[in-house]
Design a protein around this motif. Structure first.
Motif, short mmCIF file in Angstrom:
data_model
loop_
_atom_site.label_atom_id
_atom_site.label_comp_id
_atom_site.label_asym_id
_atom_site.label_seq_id
_atom_site.Cartn_x
_atom_site.Cartn_y
_atom_site.Cartn_z
N GLU A 1 0.82 -1.21 0.00
CA GLU A 1 0.00 0.00 0.00
C GLU A 1 0.86 1.26 0.00
OE1 GLU A 1 -2.73 -0.56 3.24
OE2 GLU A 1 -4.05 -1.82 2.02
N SER A 2 2.04 1.19 0.60
CA SER A 2 2.93 2.36 0.61
C SER A 2 3.43 2.69 -0.79
CB SER A 2 4.11 2.11 1.55
OG SER A 2 5.08 1.26 0.95
N LEU A 3 3.40 1.71 -1.69
CA LEU A 3 3.87 1.90 -3.06
C LEU A 3 2.74 2.28 -4.02
CD1 LEU A 3 6.29 -1.18 -3.27
CD2 LEU A 3 6.94 1.24 -3.09
N GLY A 4 1.54 2.47 -3.46
CA GLY A 4 0.41 2.85 -4.29
C GLY A 4 -0.32 1.68 -4.92
N LEU A 5 0.02 0.47 -4.53
CA LEU A 5 -0.68 -0.71 -5.00
C LEU A 5 -1.80 -1.04 -4.01
CD1 LEU A 5 2.39 -0.96 -6.13
CD2 LEU A 5 1.74 -3.31 -6.63
N GLY A 6 -2.68 -1.98 -4.38
CA GLY A 6 -3.74 -2.42 -3.50
C GLY A 6 -3.67 -3.92 -3.31
N ALA A 7 -4.33 -4.40 -2.25
CA ALA A 7 -4.23 -5.83 -1.91
C ALA A 7 -5.54 -6.35 -1.36
CB ALA A 7 -3.11 -6.05 -0.89
N VAL A 8 -5.69 -7.67 -1.42
CA VAL A 8 -6.86 -8.35 -0.87
C VAL A 8 -6.40 -9.68 -0.28
CG1 VAL A 8 -7.40 -9.30 -3.17
CG2 VAL A 8 -9.14 -9.34 -1.38
N TYR A 9 -6.83 -9.97 0.93
CA TYR A 9 -6.54 -11.26 1.55
C TYR A 9 -7.57 -12.29 1.09
CZ TYR A 9 -3.07 -9.61 4.98
OH TYR A 9 -1.95 -9.13 5.59
N PHE A 10 -7.14 -13.54 0.98
CA PHE A 10 -8.04 -14.65 0.65
C PHE A 10 -7.96 -15.73 1.74
CE2 PHE A 10 -7.17 -12.90 -3.63
CZ PHE A 10 -8.47 -12.68 -4.05
#
Length: 248
Positions: A124-133
């Protein structure tokens, strides 16, 4: 407020990603972040499977049932990994099998979760997004089979990430006074009274996010989740035992 805390307070789960590959140098940096995460007793008893084969992604998606999993530019599966250290011990002449106990399993499980969140903060600090599965655990045995996991390993959680194609609302969270206690656990006289404001907030959140298609509150979600039993997830101890751990 510093930049890191501001980013964490504005965390959003991203489920739609741009059709853009995550650069190799970014991946290398993120894997180093994972590698530098704190580790129980310093033994580093977790690993990552990076899934780049679309056929394997599709098979994992069938377990998860969340279709957007197959579309994530990057998919990582974090695993308990006691196998590596067991081999190191055996090659050093170790004769016991204490590496099979549940203490080691939970050390590895904790390492995997700490490493995963370390990576999410960096992502997130790099401007990307994430989702846990967490849904990859709908069928433990099948995930072990798909990823060809050897004994003394076990899946913990999946993580998809990439460049976001959405900017969803921030999901409300329960008030901290219901989660953070001093010196001893606090028992409330009436939990429904305690979360009434949060229930209302969650209903408004879903009304707004889903344009009236869904009207829900947290307390009803709790009941629904307890009712929706995934049979294969109930047998987790059997699956852990199949992977060579002593569950008794």
């Amino acid at each position: 407020m510093n930049e890191t805390i501001n980013m964490q307070l504005n965390h959003r789960t991203i489920r739609e990603f741009d059709n853009r590959a995550v650069e190799d140098e970014v991946l290398e940096e993120l894997f180093e972040v994972f590698n530098r995460a704190p580790s129980s007793t310093g033994l580093q008893q977790c690993s990552i499977i990076r899934v780049t084969d679309q056929k394997i992604k599709d098979e994992i998606m069938k377990v998860s049932t969340q279709k957007y999993l197959a579309k994530c530019p990057e998919l990582l599966i974090f695993i308990v990994d006691i196998y590596r250290n067991s081999r190191i011990a055996i090659e050093n002449g170790f004769k016991d099998n204490s590496y099979r106990d549940m203490d080691r399993f939970f050390q590895g499980f904790t390492d995997a979760l700490v490493g995963a969140q370390n990576m999410v903060n960096a992502i997130e600090s790099l401007g990307l997004g994430a989702v846990y599965f967490g849904s990859i655990l709908n069928d433990y045995d099948r995930i072990c089979e798909i990823l060809k996991l050897p004994e003394l390993t076990f899946p913990v959680v999946g993580l998809g990430f990439g460049y976001p194609m959405q900017n969803p609302q921030i999901k409300p969270k329960m008030p901290v006074n219901l989660k953070i206690f001093e010196n001893k656990y606090k028992v409330f006289d009436n939990y429904m009274d305690s979360i009434k404001g949060y229930d209302d907030e969650m209903t408004n959140y879903y009304d707004t996010r889903d344009e009236g298609r869904r009207s829900d509150c947290f307390s009803k979600q709790v009941v629904k989740k307890f009712e929706d039993i995934v049979i294969k997830r109930k047998d987790v101890l059997k699956s852990i035992a199949k992977q060579g751990f002593n569950v008794e």
